[in-house]
Design a protein around this motif. Structure first.
Motif, PDB file in Angstrom:
ATOM      1  N   ARG A 240       0.832  -1.214   0.000  1.00  0.00           N
ATOM      2  CA  ARG A 240       0.000   0.000   0.000  1.00  0.00           C
ATOM      3  C   ARG A 240       0.860   1.255   0.000  1.00  0.00           C
ATOM      4  O   ARG A 240       0.650   2.185  -0.779  1.00  0.00           O
ATOM      5  N   ASN A 243       2.813   1.489  -3.365  1.00  0.00           N
ATOM      6  CA  ASN A 243       1.966   1.995  -4.455  1.00  0.00           C
ATOM      7  C   ASN A 243       1.749   3.494  -4.320  1.00  0.00           C
ATOM      8  O   ASN A 243       1.819   4.258  -5.299  1.00  0.00           O
ATOM      9  N   THR A 244       1.466   3.930  -3.099  1.00  0.00           N
ATOM     10  CA  THR A 244       1.191   5.364  -2.858  1.00  0.00           C
ATOM     11  C   THR A 244       2.400   6.223  -3.188  1.00  0.00           C
ATOM     12  O   THR A 244       2.270   7.308  -3.767  1.00  0.00           O
ATOM     13  N   LYS A 249       7.304   1.730  -9.314  1.00  0.00           N
ATOM     14  CA  LYS A 249       7.249   2.215 -10.691  1.00  0.00           C
ATOM     15  C   LYS A 249       8.621   2.035 -11.360  1.00  0.00           C
ATOM     16  O   LYS A 249       9.643   2.476 -10.835  1.00  0.00           O
ATOM     17  N   GLU A 270      -5.330  -3.794  -4.927  1.00  0.00           N
ATOM     18  CA  GLU A 270      -4.016  -3.199  -4.641  1.00  0.00           C
ATOM     19  C   GLU A 270      -2.874  -4.103  -5.124  1.00  0.00           C
ATOM     20  O   GLU A 270      -1.706  -3.760  -4.969  1.00  0.00           O
ATOM     21  N   PRO A 272       0.001  -5.530  -6.962  1.00  0.00           N
ATOM     22  CA  PRO A 272       0.902  -4.959  -7.975  1.00  0.00           C
ATOM     23  C   PRO A 272       1.010  -5.901  -9.164  1.00  0.00           C
ATOM     24  O   PRO A 272       0.864  -7.113  -9.026  1.00  0.00           O
TER      25      PRO A 272
END
Length: 402
Positions: A240, A243-244, A249, A270, A272
């Motif tokens: 979490r 991702n935030t 990335k 959520e 990935p």
């Protein structure tokens, strides 16, 4: 004969009959002790319990083992090694069980294994992953079903080594399993890819991860790839926050266990995408053995299996086959039967290696993806555990002589 004498005679006859019935019942049953962390890890251990219960029903419905029904006496260790040992002692001393099986956490598996060694009773460890169980702290009384940390890490390294990333970081829970997983992964990766560098390690306390701080620390190290060992609620928090904050990335992640439904299901949308993971794509496995297991499991529980379900099922089958092959519950005969024991399973044939008592149960390796708001595995394959066992020379060097 007066009325009082007649009643006493009937009572004595009834008592004797009851005693004989009890003796006959005990003589027709083989008691097996089982221990796991049911109250502390229900999301993982309850599917496991369903698995061994299904196998037990099948075995007894087919007539039992060597003419006797199997009876499993189960105990909850509360997630504590001391409670697990207390339960094991009670099962052996009071319930007179012939074999022990179960456990989830590595430190609990090691504690019960040590008890088995001291009390000279066979213990079939179901889920503990630490390699010490069959290597440095292995003993002749302990067998393990699930592929250990070395085997699972080696399965992932085959795929991880193909990534172009040259700088790596790790994140793992700071206890036996996490420490061993990172050590083995780094050793195997460095052997295959001597060009890579390790730029950071994060060791959150198990069950107490600070997701934000962990993600920030990893981001500062700027690795091109991450090896993750966190699981359960820690994994959810880590993903979490990752991702935030954009940690994942354009960055590769290789992750132990994350493809298992026990972990994918709570992640939901959520999840990935593109992580290389070990797991269990239960809905996509179309072999006859697995489809038969899936059908029986759904019929009995109106639910789908998790990996723990398969582990529980296979462990019960292994214990039963060990007793069948031994022809008795004599400990030395059980050990002899367990060494080289072969069983059929929903994942294919499994053999327990004689040298370290590790089974050849394999694992599924693939990538995470999203479909209809749920996480799943894609591009997966089954890695046969026989191809990833530790070398016998390493086993001989590490394992105590006993």
């Amino acid at each position: 004969m007066d009325r009082r004498t007649v009643l006493k005679s009937f009572a004595l006859a009834a008592l004797m009959a009851g005693s004989q019935m009890g003796t006959a019942s005990a003589a027709d049953t083989i008691k097996i002790g089982e221990i796991n962390s049911y109250t502390s890890l229900p999301a993982f251990t309850l599917p496991y319990r369903s698995g061994w219960q299904l196998a037990l029903d099948e075995i007894n419905a087919a007539g039992g083992i060597n003419g006797k029904k199997l009876e499993v006496i189960s105990r909850d260790d509360g997630g504590k090694p001391g409670d697990a040992v207390t339960a094991a002692n009670e099962l052996v001393s009071r319930e007179n069980v012939s074999v022990l099986f179960g456990t989830f956490f590595s430190h609990i598996g090691l504690a019960v294994s040590d008890f088995a060694n001291q009390r000279k009773i066979v213990f079939v460890a179901a889920e503990p992953l630490t390699d010490a169980l069959t290597m440095e702290k292995g003993n002749r009384y302990t067998f393990r079903l699930r592929p250990g940390t070395y085997m699972q890490a080696a399965m992932l390294v085959d795929q991880a080594a193909k990534l172009p990333a040259k700088t790596w970081a790790t994140v793992a829970p700071n206890y036996e399993y996490g420490q061993v997983a990172v050590k083995v992964f780094k050793e195997l990766m460095s052997a295959k890819r001597p060009d890579i560098k390790w730029v950071d390690e994060q060791w959150p306390a198990m069950g107490k991860i600070d997701g934000g701080a962990t993600v920030q620390a990893l981001a500062r190290a700027e690795p091109e790839a991450i090896f993750n060992v966190t699981f359960g609620a820690d994994l959810t928090k880590f993903i979490r926050e990752g991702n935030t904050r954009g940690l994942f990335k354009n960055r590769s992640v290789v992750s132990l266990l994350t493809g298992e439904p026990e972990y994918l299901d709570p992640l939901g949308d959520e999840t990935p995408s593109g992580w290389i993971v070990s797991g269990y794509p239960w809905e996509q496995i179309k072999t006859p053995e697995h489809e038969a297991f899936l059908k029986a499991y759904k019929a009995k529980f109106n639910d789908y299996p998790r990996l723990g379900s398969v582990v529980g099922y296979n462990t019960m089958k292994a214990v039963a086959e060990m007793i069948r092959k031994a022809g008795s519950v004599d400990t030395d005969k059980l050990i002899a039967a367990g060494e080289g024991l072969k069983i059929d399973s929903p994942l294919g044939p499994i053999t327990f290696r004689a040298e370290d008592h590790q089974s050849t149960m394999g694992g599924y390796i693939g990538k995470t993806a999203m479909k209809d708001g749920k996480g799943m595995m894609v591009d997966w394959h089954y890695a046969n555990g026989a191809d990833y066992l530790p070398a016998l020379a390493e086993v001989a060097k590490a394992r105590p002589k006993n």
